[in-house]
Design an enzyme around this catalytic site. Structure first.
Site, PDB file in Angstrom:
ATOM      1  N   ASN A   1      11.430   5.177   1.948  1.00 49.72           N
ATOM      2  CA  ASN A   1      10.833   3.853   2.128  1.00 49.72           C
ATOM      3  C   ASN A   1      10.868   3.075   0.812  1.00 49.72           C
ATOM      4  O   ASN A   1      10.952   3.667  -0.268  1.00 49.72           O
ATOM      5  CB  ASN A   1       9.376   4.013   2.614  1.00 49.72           C
ATOM      6  CG  ASN A   1       8.889   2.795   3.374  1.00 49.72           C
ATOM      7  OD1 ASN A   1       9.525   2.319   4.309  1.00 49.72           O
ATOM      8  ND2 ASN A   1       7.752   2.258   2.941  1.00 49.72           N
TER       9      ASN A   1
ATOM     10  N   HIS B   1       9.562   1.141  21.209  1.00 50.12           N
ATOM     11  CA  HIS B   1       8.857  -0.136  21.412  1.00 50.12           C
ATOM     12  C   HIS B   1       9.706  -1.124  22.182  1.00 50.12           C
ATOM     13  O   HIS B   1       9.461  -2.335  22.133  1.00 50.12           O
ATOM     14  CB  HIS B   1       8.458  -0.741  20.056  1.00 50.12           C
ATOM     15  CG  HIS B   1       7.366   0.034  19.372  1.00 50.12           C
ATOM     16  ND1 HIS B   1       7.060  -0.142  18.049  1.00 50.12           N
ATOM     17  CD2 HIS B   1       6.536   1.009  19.826  1.00 50.12           C
ATOM     18  CE1 HIS B   1       6.065   0.677  17.723  1.00 50.12           C
ATOM     19  NE2 HIS B   1       5.739   1.397  18.781  1.00 50.12           N
TER      20      HIS B   1
HETATM   21  C1  BV8 Z   1      -0.775   2.302  22.302  1.00 54.92           C
HETATM   22  C2  BV8 Z   1       6.180  -5.261  19.423  1.00 54.92           C
HETATM   23  C3  BV8 Z   1      -2.050   3.338  23.975  1.00 54.92           C
HETATM   24  C4  BV8 Z   1       7.610  -5.091  19.322  1.00 54.92           C
HETATM   25  C5  BV8 Z   1       4.767  -3.870  18.130  1.00 54.92           C
HETATM   26  C6  BV8 Z   1      -7.397  -0.159  17.441  1.00 54.92           C
HETATM   27  C7  BV8 Z   1      -7.447  -1.203  18.364  1.00 54.92           C
HETATM   28  C8  BV8 Z   1      -6.414  -1.432  19.290  1.00 54.92           C
HETATM   29  C9  BV8 Z   1      -5.305  -0.607  19.291  1.00 54.92           C
HETATM   30  C10 BV8 Z   1      -5.288   0.414  18.357  1.00 54.92           C
HETATM   31  C11 BV8 Z   1      -6.305   0.661  17.452  1.00 54.92           C
HETATM   32  N1  BV8 Z   1      -5.961   1.748  16.685  1.00 54.92           N
HETATM   33  C12 BV8 Z   1      -4.758   2.171  17.088  1.00 54.92           C
HETATM   34  C13 BV8 Z   1      -4.362   1.372  18.105  1.00 54.92           C
HETATM   35  C14 BV8 Z   1      -3.161   1.453  18.807  1.00 54.92           C
HETATM   36  C15 BV8 Z   1      -2.209   0.364  18.337  1.00 54.92           C
HETATM   37  C16 BV8 Z   1      -2.100   0.365  16.826  1.00 54.92           C
HETATM   38  O1  BV8 Z   1      -1.515   1.260  16.255  1.00 54.92           O
HETATM   39  N2  BV8 Z   1      -2.670  -0.656  16.150  1.00 54.92           N
HETATM   40  C17 BV8 Z   1      -2.648  -0.627  14.711  1.00 54.92           C
HETATM   41  C18 BV8 Z   1      -2.203  -1.976  14.163  1.00 54.92           C
HETATM   42  C19 BV8 Z   1      -4.018  -0.210  14.201  1.00 54.92           C
HETATM   43  N3  BV8 Z   1      -0.974   0.793  18.922  1.00 54.92           N
HETATM   44  C20 BV8 Z   1      -0.664   0.367  20.145  1.00 54.92           C
HETATM   45  O2  BV8 Z   1      -1.292  -0.459  20.755  1.00 54.92           O
HETATM   46  C21 BV8 Z   1       0.561   1.039  20.754  1.00 54.92           C
HETATM   47  N4  BV8 Z   1       0.208   1.436  22.085  1.00 54.92           N
HETATM   48  O3  BV8 Z   1      -1.434   2.837  21.443  1.00 54.92           O
HETATM   49  O4  BV8 Z   1      -0.977   2.486  23.632  1.00 54.92           O
HETATM   50  C22 BV8 Z   1      -2.036   3.516  25.427  1.00 54.92           C
HETATM   51  C23 BV8 Z   1      -2.432   4.749  25.917  1.00 54.92           C
HETATM   52  C24 BV8 Z   1      -2.432   4.941  27.271  1.00 54.92           C
HETATM   53  C25 BV8 Z   1      -2.042   3.894  28.128  1.00 54.92           C
HETATM   54  C26 BV8 Z   1      -1.637   2.673  27.612  1.00 54.92           C
HETATM   55  C27 BV8 Z   1      -1.642   2.453  26.257  1.00 54.92           C
HETATM   56  C28 BV8 Z   1       1.745   0.081  20.854  1.00 54.92           C
HETATM   57  C29 BV8 Z   1       2.294  -0.184  19.468  1.00 54.92           C
HETATM   58  C30 BV8 Z   1       3.533  -1.075  19.568  1.00 54.92           C
HETATM   59  C31 BV8 Z   1       3.140  -2.464  19.263  1.00 54.92           C
HETATM   60  N5  BV8 Z   1       4.341  -3.312  19.213  1.00 54.92           N
HETATM   61  N6  BV8 Z   1       5.609  -4.882  18.145  1.00 54.92           N
HETATM   62  C32 BV8 Z   1       8.156  -6.152  18.396  1.00 54.92           C
HETATM   63  O5  BV8 Z   1       7.760  -7.335  18.545  1.00 54.92           O
HETATM   64  O6  BV8 Z   1       8.984  -5.791  17.546  1.00 54.92           O
HETATM   65  S1  BV8 Z   1       4.177  -3.375  16.604  1.00 54.92           S
HETATM   66  C33 BV8 Z   1       5.290  -3.639  15.365  1.00 54.92           C
HETATM   67  O7  BV8 Z   1       4.890  -2.694  14.336  1.00 54.92           O
HETATM   68  C34 BV8 Z   1       6.731  -3.308  15.662  1.00 54.92           C
HETATM   69  O8  BV8 Z   1       6.930  -2.590  16.855  1.00 54.92           O
HETATM   70  C35 BV8 Z   1       7.098  -2.416  14.482  1.00 54.92           C
HETATM   71  O9  BV8 Z   1       8.145  -1.622  14.798  1.00 54.92           O
HETATM   72  C36 BV8 Z   1       5.833  -1.670  14.307  1.00 54.92           C
HETATM   73  C37 BV8 Z   1       5.701  -0.913  13.030  1.00 54.92           C
HETATM   74  O10 BV8 Z   1       5.992  -1.787  11.945  1.00 54.92           O
HETATM   75  P1  BV8 Z   1       7.051  -1.265  10.854  1.00 54.92           P
HETATM   76  O11 BV8 Z   1       8.342  -1.032  11.543  1.00 54.92           O
HETATM   77  O12 BV8 Z   1       6.459  -0.134  10.092  1.00 54.92           O
HETATM   78  O13 BV8 Z   1       7.218  -2.537   9.930  1.00 54.92           O
HETATM   79  P2  BV8 Z   1       6.286  -2.970   8.711  1.00 54.92           P
HETATM   80  O14 BV8 Z   1       6.648  -4.365   8.339  1.00 54.92           O
HETATM   81  O15 BV8 Z   1       4.863  -2.640   9.018  1.00 54.92           O
HETATM   82  O16 BV8 Z   1       6.734  -1.990   7.524  1.00 54.92           O
HETATM   83  C38 BV8 Z   1       8.040  -2.103   7.002  1.00 54.92           C
HETATM   84  C39 BV8 Z   1       8.171  -1.033   5.921  1.00 54.92           C
HETATM   85  O17 BV8 Z   1       9.510  -1.067   5.416  1.00 54.92           O
HETATM   86  C40 BV8 Z   1       7.247  -1.258   4.729  1.00 54.92           C
HETATM   87  O18 BV8 Z   1       6.633  -0.039   4.370  1.00 54.92           O
HETATM   88  C41 BV8 Z   1       8.195  -1.732   3.613  1.00 54.92           C
HETATM   89  O19 BV8 Z   1       7.781  -1.268   2.348  1.00 54.92           O
HETATM   90  C42 BV8 Z   1       9.486  -1.084   4.007  1.00 54.92           C
HETATM   91  N7  BV8 Z   1      10.672  -1.806   3.561  1.00 54.92           N
HETATM   92  C43 BV8 Z   1      10.834  -3.154   3.453  1.00 54.92           C
HETATM   93  N8  BV8 Z   1      12.074  -3.417   3.016  1.00 54.92           N
HETATM   94  C44 BV8 Z   1      12.713  -2.229   2.869  1.00 54.92           C
HETATM   95  C45 BV8 Z   1      11.824  -1.197   3.220  1.00 54.92           C
HETATM   96  N9  BV8 Z   1      12.156   0.107   3.154  1.00 54.92           N
HETATM   97  C46 BV8 Z   1      13.404   0.394   2.728  1.00 54.92           C
HETATM   98  N10 BV8 Z   1      14.322  -0.533   2.379  1.00 54.92           N
HETATM   99  C47 BV8 Z   1      14.014  -1.844   2.437  1.00 54.92           C
HETATM  100  N11 BV8 Z   1      14.937  -2.761   2.076  1.00 54.92           N
END
Ligand code: BV8
Length: 237
Positions: free
Chosen positions: A202, A109
């Site tokens: 996790n 990303h």
């Molecule tokens: C793509 C920017 C296709 C960087 C981010 C419907 C409509 C529209 C789009 C979609 C759709 N369905 C699917 C999609 C695709 C979409 C998507 O997935 N949407 C989701 C929300 C449904 N994905 C995209 O658009 C991707 N691109 O599909 O392109 C394409 C094809 C051809 C041509 C062109 C394009 C792009 C995805 C990237 C988006 N960018 N952010 C930034 O600002 O950082 S997303 C954001 O979420 C970050 O990148 C992050 O890395 C990512 C995932 O989040 P996590 O890392 O999992 O973090 P989160 O907080 O969610 O979870 C943390 C976890 O840690 C928890 O489980 C927690 O319990 C745990 N935790 C907490 N503390 C601890 C711990 N574990 C252990 N120890 C601890 N102490």
């Protein structure tokens, strides 16, 4: 002969949580304070670039003061001591894996230590604040610089290399990610199809927990070093 020969490790925001960096979807997370459509989409950047510059300048400041935690160092230790090939694919834009000495690393990303020039497509290193007034060090033009970060609707980086690594892996480990965002959240299914053993490390069960053959829940700084030690002991037998 190592029990596992090709290991792919996917990491997310939970890995950096104990380094003091906010996750996205925990209740005090980034998406509780910002609407992702405003700050993590090309449309949002088009609509209000200064809000996006400010958002990533804040993330870069936080990232700049954060230090790797024992979980980052455990993964570097695994890369150095394990006889197999170990690829880390991170969704994180912080550079704590690098700071902990990780190699063979993909920022799918993007990252906060480079910027992207939409005029010349260069991705020069940059740890300062970004703004519309900044001139690109490569082409000299202003007004085209954005964070080198993959937003929603944009293609993540190095997908071919990641897909090939997943198709060939015999161990897939997912650490600190909620399994919400695709294509990363789909990697575990690909690893299972490749016959790999799949492990989730996790804080709590992720949205894709049921896909994993093995699940260990707890804080990354505790369960990741423990898992790495067990893996290395297994290989040494
Ligand atoms: C793509 C920017 C296709 C960087 C981010 C419907 C409509 C529209 C789009 C979609 C759709 N369905 C699917 C999609 C695709 C979409 C998507 O997935 N949407 C989701 C929300 C449904 N994905 C995209 O658009 C991707 N691109 O599909 O392109 C394409 C094809 C051809 C041509 C062109 C394009 C792009 C995805 C990237 C988006 N960018 N952010 C930034 O600002 O950082 S997303 C954001 O979420 C970050 O990148 C992050 O890395 C990512 C995932 O989040 P996590 O890392 O999992 O973090 P989160 O907080 O969610 O979870 C943390 C976890 O840690 C928890 O489980 C927690 O319990 C745990 N935790 C907490 N503390 C601890 C711990 N574990 C252990 N120890 C601890 N102490």
């Amino acid at each position: 002969m190592p029990r596992y020969d090709k290991i792919v490790i996917l990491t997310g925001a939970g890995l950096s949580a104990e380094s003091g960096l906010a996750t996205f979807r925990d209740e005090d997370g980034i998406w509780a304070r910002y609407d992702y459509r405003d700050v993590a989409t090309p449309e949002g950047f088009e609509r209000n670039p200064s809000l996006v510059y400010e958002f990533y300048n804040m993330r870069r400041h936080d990232g700049g003061t954060a230090r790797p935690n024992p979980a980052h160092y455990a993964l570097t230790h695994l890369q150095r001591k394990h006889p197999g090939e170990i690829l880390i694919v991170t969704q994180n834009i912080d550079i704590l894996h690098e700071a902990a000495g990780a190699t063979n690393l993909i920022h799918m990303h993007g990252d906060m230590a480079t910027m992207l020039c939409t005029n010349c497509d260069a991705r020069p290193p940059w740890i300062g604040d970004l703004s519309a007034e900044l001139a690109c060090p490569e082409c000299g033009l202003t007004g085209g610089l954005r964070p080198n970060v993959v937003w929603f609707g944009e293609m993540p980086y190095e997908m071919d290399r990641i897909a090939a690594a997943i198709a060939a892996c015999d161990l897939f480990i997912s650490i600190g990610t909620s399994g919400n965002v695709y294509p990363a959240a789909g990697f575990v299914a690909g690893a299972r199809d490749a016959g790999a053993h799949t492990v989730e490390l996790n804080l709590e069960p992720s949205d894709t927990a049921s896909y994993f053959a093995e699940r260990r829940h707890g804080k990354a700084t505790e369960i990741v070093p423990a898992y790495v030690d067990a893996l290395l002991k297994e290989e040494a037998r």
